[in-house]
Design an enzyme around this catalytic site. Structure first.
Site, PDB file in Angstrom:
ATOM      1  N   TYR A 298       0.597  -0.042 -10.149  1.00 29.11           N
ATOM      2  CA  TYR A 298       0.434  -1.078  -8.775  1.00 29.11           C
ATOM      3  C   TYR A 298       0.594  -0.105  -7.818  1.00 29.11           C
ATOM      4  CZ  TYR A 298      -0.242  -4.904  -6.054  1.00 29.11           C
ATOM      5  OH  TYR A 298      -0.656  -5.878  -4.703  1.00 29.11           O
TER       6      TYR A 298
ATOM      7  N   SER B 210      -1.424  -3.532  -0.078  1.00 28.70           N
ATOM      8  CA  SER B 210      -0.130  -4.273  -0.141  1.00 28.70           C
ATOM      9  C   SER B 210       1.013  -3.360   0.302  1.00 28.70           C
ATOM     10  CB  SER B 210       0.123  -4.107  -1.863  1.00 28.70           C
ATOM     11  OG  SER B 210       1.532  -4.825  -2.112  1.00 28.70           O
TER      12      SER B 210
END
Ligand SMILES: NC(=O)c1ccc[n+]([C@@H]2O[C@H](COP(=O)([O-])OP(=O)(O)OC[C@H]3O[C@@H](n4cnc5c(N)ncnc54)[C@H](OP(=O)(O)O)[C@@H]3O)[C@@H](O)[C@H]2O)c1
Length: 267
Positions: free
Chosen positions: A149, A136
């Site tokens: 995350y 990401s």
């Protein structure tokens, strides 16, 4: 030499998700034989019905270490691994139960590492293979309300870069894909939130194109994000505080709070 997808056996995790379904369709259109995983059996069955031939569906919970090891031992030879499954891990660390912390680390980081460990010897023996990791832009830029995350996506990026170095000259390639905000389907789209004016999104199909390009051209990394977001990725290494300040000034913390609220059920 890059792997030819036509006729190759590709294992895709997170096939039931917004990006995974687009990746499955793109790989299938290239002639790959697919092994699709996820927990939602009805979505896996739907993909098998839609795609027709050359598709096996294998339900798997990546947070269950025993199931993961059994799956890897039984799955047979795999030419390409696309480690795409992920959970958001948004919100403050202190809001998480210990088992929720484990789940984010297990799905986002431990599972791709263990799958690589299990599948790589076969690829090396055949002198042919490819590993794709869907990280990401949060694997490059750290932001508020995203410690789990960020931690797992930075970790996946570091793992992938190092494995790529170890595999030079072996016939096994490694690609890391870095999506920004993706509209249409997937975890950002599911949140139903709006981005500040001027921040654009990309589509699940563009992520799928990046996966294909990474495999076919043996690219080390591909960002799937507009220029402004990619700039943040470039600047975050030398100037993390500057990027954090720009993010905060643009209302990033409010969006992150809303995102964490909307993704609470995915912990
Ligand atoms: N969408 C975006 O804007 C965006 C941006 C940057 C990066 N990414 C990354 O792209 C990847 C795909 O995300 P997405 O947007 O498609 O998310 P999504 O729609 O929420 O899909 C997540 C996928 O991960 C699977 N998964 C979650 N927990 C699992 C578990 N315990 N065991 C097995 N599979 C599990 C889900 O399958 P089941 O629910 O069937 O188990 C689903 O297929 C993720 O790694 C994500 O971090 C997405």
């Amino acid at each position: 030499m890059p792997v030819e997808l036509n006729g190759s056996r590709v294992l895709l995790t997170g096939a039931t998700g917004g990006l995974g379904q687009a990746i499955a369709r793109a790989l299938h259109a290239r002639g790959a034989n697919l092994v699709l995983t996820g927990r939602k059996v009805e979505v896996l069955d739907g993909l098998v019905a839609e795609l027709g031939d050359r598709v096996e569906a294998k339900p798997l919970d990546l947070s269950d270490d025993g199931s993961l090891r059994g799956f890897c031992a039984e799955t047979g030879s795999v030419d390409v691994l696309v480690a795409n499954a992920g959970i958001p891990g948004t919100g403050k660390l202190t809001e998480y139960e210990p088992e929720q912390v484990d789940r984010v680390i297990d799905v986002n980081l431990r599972a791709p590492v263990q799958m690589t460990h299990a599948l790589l010897p076969g690829m090396l023996e055949r002198g042919r293979g490819h590993l794709v990791y869907v990280s990401s832009m949060s694997g490059k830029v750290a932001t508020a309300r995203s410690s789990l995350y960020n931690g797992t996506k930075f970790g996946l990026r570091g793992f992938a870069y190092a494995v790529r170095e170890d595999l030079r000259g072996t016939g096994v390639g490694v690609t890391t894909v870095f999506p920004g905000f993706i509209s249409g389907a997937g975890m950002w789209a599911d949140s139903g939130l709006d981005l500040p004016r001027g921040i654009r999104t990309k589509s699940p199909e563009q992520v799928a194109d990046a996966v294909i390009e990474g495999i076919e051209k043996d690219k080390a990394e591909i960002d799937v994000a507009p220029l402004f977001v990619r700039l943040g990725g470039w600047l975050a290494g030398p100037a993390p505080n500057l990027v954090a300040a720009i993010n905060k000034r643009g209302g990033g913390e409010d969006i992150a709070d809303s995102l964490a609220d909307s993704q609470r059920d995915k912990r």
